[in-house]
Design an enzyme around this catalytic site. Sequence first.
Site, mmCIF file in Angstrom:
data_model
loop_
_atom_site.group_PDB
_atom_site.id
_atom_site.type_symbol
_atom_site.label_atom_id
_atom_site.label_comp_id
_atom_site.label_asym_id
_atom_site.label_seq_id
_atom_site.Cartn_x
_atom_site.Cartn_y
_atom_site.Cartn_z
ATOM 1 N N LYS A 265 0.849 -1.207 0.000
ATOM 2 C CA LYS A 265 0.000 0.000 0.000
ATOM 3 C C LYS A 265 0.877 1.247 0.000
ATOM 4 O O LYS A 265 0.621 2.211 -0.717
ATOM 5 C CB LYS A 265 -0.928 -0.003 1.224
ATOM 6 C CG LYS A 265 -2.070 -0.980 1.074
ATOM 7 C CD LYS A 265 -2.853 -1.214 2.358
ATOM 8 C CE LYS A 265 -3.908 -2.303 2.116
ATOM 9 N NZ LYS A 265 -4.516 -2.856 3.319
ATOM 10 N N ASP B 24 -11.177 2.722 3.844
ATOM 11 C CA ASP B 24 -11.479 1.303 3.678
ATOM 12 C C ASP B 24 -12.989 1.064 3.603
ATOM 13 O O ASP B 24 -13.423 -0.052 3.324
ATOM 14 C CB ASP B 24 -10.948 0.547 4.898
ATOM 15 C CG ASP B 24 -9.898 -0.466 4.541
ATOM 16 O OD1 ASP B 24 -9.682 -0.701 3.347
ATOM 17 O OD2 ASP B 24 -9.308 -1.030 5.475
ATOM 18 N N GLN C 208 -5.209 -1.776 9.479
ATOM 19 C CA GLN C 208 -5.010 -3.076 8.828
ATOM 20 C C GLN C 208 -5.619 -4.180 9.708
ATOM 21 O O GLN C 208 -5.382 -4.242 10.913
ATOM 22 C CB GLN C 208 -3.509 -3.321 8.604
ATOM 23 C CG GLN C 208 -3.176 -4.560 7.812
ATOM 24 C CD GLN C 208 -3.642 -4.509 6.353
ATOM 25 O OE1 GLN C 208 -3.754 -3.434 5.757
ATOM 26 N NE2 GLN C 208 -3.920 -5.654 5.779
HETATM 27 N N1 GUN Z 1 -6.730 -7.167 5.626
HETATM 28 C C1 GUN Z 1 -6.846 -7.844 4.462
HETATM 29 N N2 GUN Z 1 -7.434 -7.067 3.529
HETATM 30 C C2 GUN Z 1 -7.681 -5.882 4.109
HETATM 31 C C3 GUN Z 1 -8.266 -4.663 3.656
HETATM 32 O O1 GUN Z 1 -8.703 -4.509 2.500
HETATM 33 N N3 GUN Z 1 -8.361 -3.669 4.572
HETATM 34 C C4 GUN Z 1 -7.920 -3.815 5.844
HETATM 35 N N4 GUN Z 1 -8.059 -2.791 6.669
HETATM 36 N N5 GUN Z 1 -7.376 -4.917 6.296
HETATM 37 C C5 GUN Z 1 -7.254 -5.940 5.428
#
Ligand code: GUN
Length: 284
Positions: free
Chosen positions: A50, A117, A94
């Site tokens: 990211k 998100d 996350q």
């Molecule tokens: N863990 C796995 N995929 C994601 C995601 O798209 N967002 C977040 N916050 N955690 C994740």
Amino acid sequence: METIIIDGKKMSLQIQENLKKEIQTFERKPKLAVILVGDNPASLIYVANKKKIGEKIGAEAEVFQLSPVMTEDALISFIEELNQNDTVDGILVQLPLPPHFDENKVLATLDPNKDVDGLHPHNLGNLFISKTDLKPCTPLACLELIKSVLPSLEGKTALIIGRSRLVGKPLAQMLMAENCTVIQAHSKTKNMDEICKIADIVVAATGKPNLIQSSYIKKGAVLIDVGITRLDNKKITGDIDFESMLGIAGAITPVPGGVGPMTVTMLYVNLLNSYKKNFAKSLK
Ligand code: GUN
């Protein structure tokens, strides 16, 4: 029948190029704060990716790696400070969090306008009335990939296998908003093969390698594979038995190179949306 392989990598590079150009017109770099609690190996890879994509398009992405033994109250205070910080446009926590955290409570602490998100209950609730700028990134990615081969989804039967907060549940709302007939299947669903047979679109998000076999699939169906599992031989594989679908499916996303790169890109589509909103607010 020739099966189209939907190139998520190529699509994502094109969108990133457009985001980069748009950022160059901004007064300042949009900033994403990524909170990682602990050192889950998969999360470390996702978070590093990211950050890399953010920097590539000219955004700022700061990763805050916090101690896995911190208290929930301390994490909530940390998020509240980022909520108040006008230089931060988007915040992502996350997942998964270590087990002593209540994920619902932590996500509900986010400022909904910075929830890139799309996982705050306010944004998830708005999905029910098709009224939110910030939708979860993986379902957004799935929708873009589907639309690249099926411009009109009206009346199509879409089967979603999985009912998670991150993917299955929000995607069902988004496909219904596109006038699909949605079937939501999950680990307790019976007769999965029969249900698959009637679906024009199948989205598999289970994390079970090669769960979906070609004998299940209606000829010409569009298959979107959200699963990503590292096998003992280190090979990355999805939920759908890719090779066996060639010549049967109308289109399919590969793993890797399908949903994954598009998901990270959608995060930055959301960041630009929240930047524009927050920046406009700061001018008032
Ligand atoms: N863990 C796995 N995929 C994601 C995601 O798209 N967002 C977040 N916050 N955690 C994740």
